[in-house]
Design a protein around this motif. Structure first.
Motif, PDB file in Angstrom:
ATOM      1  N   LEU A   1       0.823  -1.201   0.000  1.00  0.00           N
ATOM      2  CA  LEU A   1       0.000   0.000   0.000  1.00  0.00           C
ATOM      3  C   LEU A   1       0.861   1.256   0.000  1.00  0.00           C
ATOM      4  N   ASN A   2       0.353   2.311  -0.596  1.00  0.00           N
ATOM      5  CA  ASN A   2       1.014   3.610  -0.566  1.00  0.00           C
ATOM      6  C   ASN A   2       0.549   4.329   0.695  1.00  0.00           C
ATOM      7  N   SER A   3       1.337   4.251   1.757  1.00  0.00           N
ATOM      8  CA  SER A   3       0.913   4.805   3.045  1.00  0.00           C
ATOM      9  C   SER A   3       0.692   6.313   2.985  1.00  0.00           C
ATOM     10  N   ASN A   4       1.480   7.035   2.187  1.00  0.00           N
ATOM     11  CA  ASN A   4       1.274   8.482   2.069  1.00  0.00           C
ATOM     12  C   ASN A   4      -0.097   8.795   1.486  1.00  0.00           C
ATOM     13  N   LEU A   5      -0.506   8.036   0.504  1.00  0.00           N
ATOM     14  CA  LEU A   5      -1.812   8.214  -0.124  1.00  0.00           C
ATOM     15  C   LEU A   5      -2.931   7.971   0.890  1.00  0.00           C
ATOM     16  N   ILE A   6      -2.797   6.925   1.667  1.00  0.00           N
ATOM     17  CA  ILE A   6      -3.830   6.565   2.634  1.00  0.00           C
ATOM     18  C   ILE A   6      -3.868   7.539   3.807  1.00  0.00           C
ATOM     19  N   GLU A   7      -2.703   7.896   4.317  1.00  0.00           N
ATOM     20  CA  GLU A   7      -2.642   8.764   5.495  1.00  0.00           C
ATOM     21  C   GLU A   7      -3.283  10.117   5.256  1.00  0.00           C
ATOM     22  N   LYS A   8      -3.309  10.583   4.022  1.00  0.00           N
ATOM     23  CA  LYS A   8      -3.930  11.873   3.710  1.00  0.00           C
ATOM     24  C   LYS A   8      -5.423  11.872   4.021  1.00  0.00           C
ATOM     25  N   ASP A   9      -6.028  10.699   4.026  1.00  0.00           N
ATOM     26  CA  ASP A   9      -7.469  10.595   4.243  1.00  0.00           C
ATOM     27  C   ASP A   9      -7.873  10.528   5.714  1.00  0.00           C
ATOM     28  N   PHE A  10      -6.908  10.529   6.620  1.00  0.00           N
ATOM     29  CA  PHE A  10      -7.228  10.363   8.034  1.00  0.00           C
ATOM     30  C   PHE A  10      -6.562  11.442   8.881  1.00  0.00           C
ATOM     31  N   THR A  11      -7.300  11.898   9.882  1.00  0.00           N
ATOM     32  CA  THR A  11      -6.749  12.881  10.818  1.00  0.00           C
ATOM     33  C   THR A  11      -5.804  12.175  11.786  1.00  0.00           C
ATOM     34  N   LYS A  12      -5.045  12.955  12.508  1.00  0.00           N
ATOM     35  CA  LYS A  12      -4.146  12.393  13.519  1.00  0.00           C
ATOM     36  C   LYS A  12      -4.947  11.595  14.551  1.00  0.00           C
ATOM     37  N   GLU A  13      -6.074  12.128  14.941  1.00  0.00           N
ATOM     38  CA  GLU A  13      -6.916  11.443  15.926  1.00  0.00           C
ATOM     39  C   GLU A  13      -7.448  10.125  15.361  1.00  0.00           C
ATOM     40  N   GLU A  14      -7.877  10.107  14.112  1.00  0.00           N
ATOM     41  CA  GLU A  14      -8.388   8.878  13.501  1.00  0.00           C
ATOM     42  C   GLU A  14      -7.303   7.809  13.396  1.00  0.00           C
ATOM     43  N   LYS A  15      -6.054   8.222  13.240  1.00  0.00           N
ATOM     44  CA  LYS A  15      -4.946   7.272  13.137  1.00  0.00           C
ATOM     45  C   LYS A  15      -4.629   6.595  14.470  1.00  0.00           C
ATOM     46  N   ARG A  16      -5.120   7.148  15.561  1.00  0.00           N
ATOM     47  CA  ARG A  16      -4.809   6.614  16.888  1.00  0.00           C
ATOM     48  C   ARG A  16      -5.573   5.320  17.198  1.00  0.00           C
ATOM     49  N   ASP A  17      -6.715   5.114  16.552  1.00  0.00           N
ATOM     50  CA  ASP A  17      -7.512   3.907  16.764  1.00  0.00           C
ATOM     51  C   ASP A  17      -8.041   3.509  15.393  1.00  0.00           C
ATOM     52  N   PHE A  18      -7.378   2.566  14.778  1.00  0.00           N
ATOM     53  CA  PHE A  18      -7.549   2.309  13.352  1.00  0.00           C
ATOM     54  C   PHE A  18      -7.811   0.824  13.126  1.00  0.00           C
ATOM     55  N   THR A  19      -8.934   0.493  12.527  1.00  0.00           N
ATOM     56  CA  THR A  19      -9.270  -0.897  12.255  1.00  0.00           C
ATOM     57  C   THR A  19      -9.483  -1.101  10.761  1.00  0.00           C
ATOM     58  N   MET A  20      -8.827  -2.122  10.208  1.00  0.00           N
ATOM     59  CA  MET A  20      -9.009  -2.494   8.815  1.00  0.00           C
ATOM     60  C   MET A  20      -9.586  -3.911   8.785  1.00  0.00           C
ATOM     61  N   ARG A  21     -10.320  -4.206   7.725  1.00  0.00           N
ATOM     62  CA  ARG A  21     -10.873  -5.540   7.552  1.00  0.00           C
ATOM     63  C   ARG A  21     -10.253  -6.168   6.317  1.00  0.00           C
ATOM     64  N   LYS A  22      -9.788  -7.402   6.447  1.00  0.00           N
ATOM     65  CA  LYS A  22      -9.207  -8.136   5.324  1.00  0.00           C
ATOM     66  C   LYS A  22     -10.110  -9.325   5.008  1.00  0.00           C
ATOM     67  N   GLU A  23     -10.562  -9.383   3.754  1.00  0.00           N
ATOM     68  CA  GLU A  23     -11.415 -10.474   3.302  1.00  0.00           C
ATOM     69  C   GLU A  23     -10.740 -11.197   2.146  1.00  0.00           C
TER      70      GLU A  23
END
Length: 93
Positions: free
Chosen positions: A30-52
């Motif tokens: 994944l391009n972490s820079n691309l993804i991180e732009k979509d989230f605030t600092k606060e949102e990054k503190r508690d982050f859940t992803m789902r893998k299917e």
């Protein structure tokens, strides 16, 4: 075992990837820079992803795995910047 998977982020955007070793903790290149732009600092503190797992095969060739990955990228339109984080193949909206 080869798999094609979909990762869903908290904002609803997705990433489609492949893993030819079926490693549980592999989440792709994944391009972490691309993804991180979509989230605030606060949102990054508690982050859940789902893998299917969308597809799996014990016998597929490398070419077949890539074909399935691109099939799902197009199907889910995860290469559309409004829907996902895949950048290849290029989205032709």
């Amino acid at each position: 075992m080869s798999v094609v998977y979909k990762i869903t982020f908290p904002n609803g955007k997705i990433y489609i990837g492949q893993d030819r070793t079926d490693t549980l903790t592999y989440f792709g290149t994944l391009n972490s820079n691309l993804i991180e732009k979509d989230f605030t600092k606060e949102e990054k503190r508690d982050f859940t992803m789902r893998k299917e797992i969308l597809w799996e095969s014990e016998t597929a060739s490398k070419k077949e795995v890539y074909q399935m990955e691109f099939k799902f990228i197009r199907e889910f339109q995860s290469n559309n910047p409004n829907k996902g984080y895949n950048r290849n193949p290029k989205f032709k909206g």
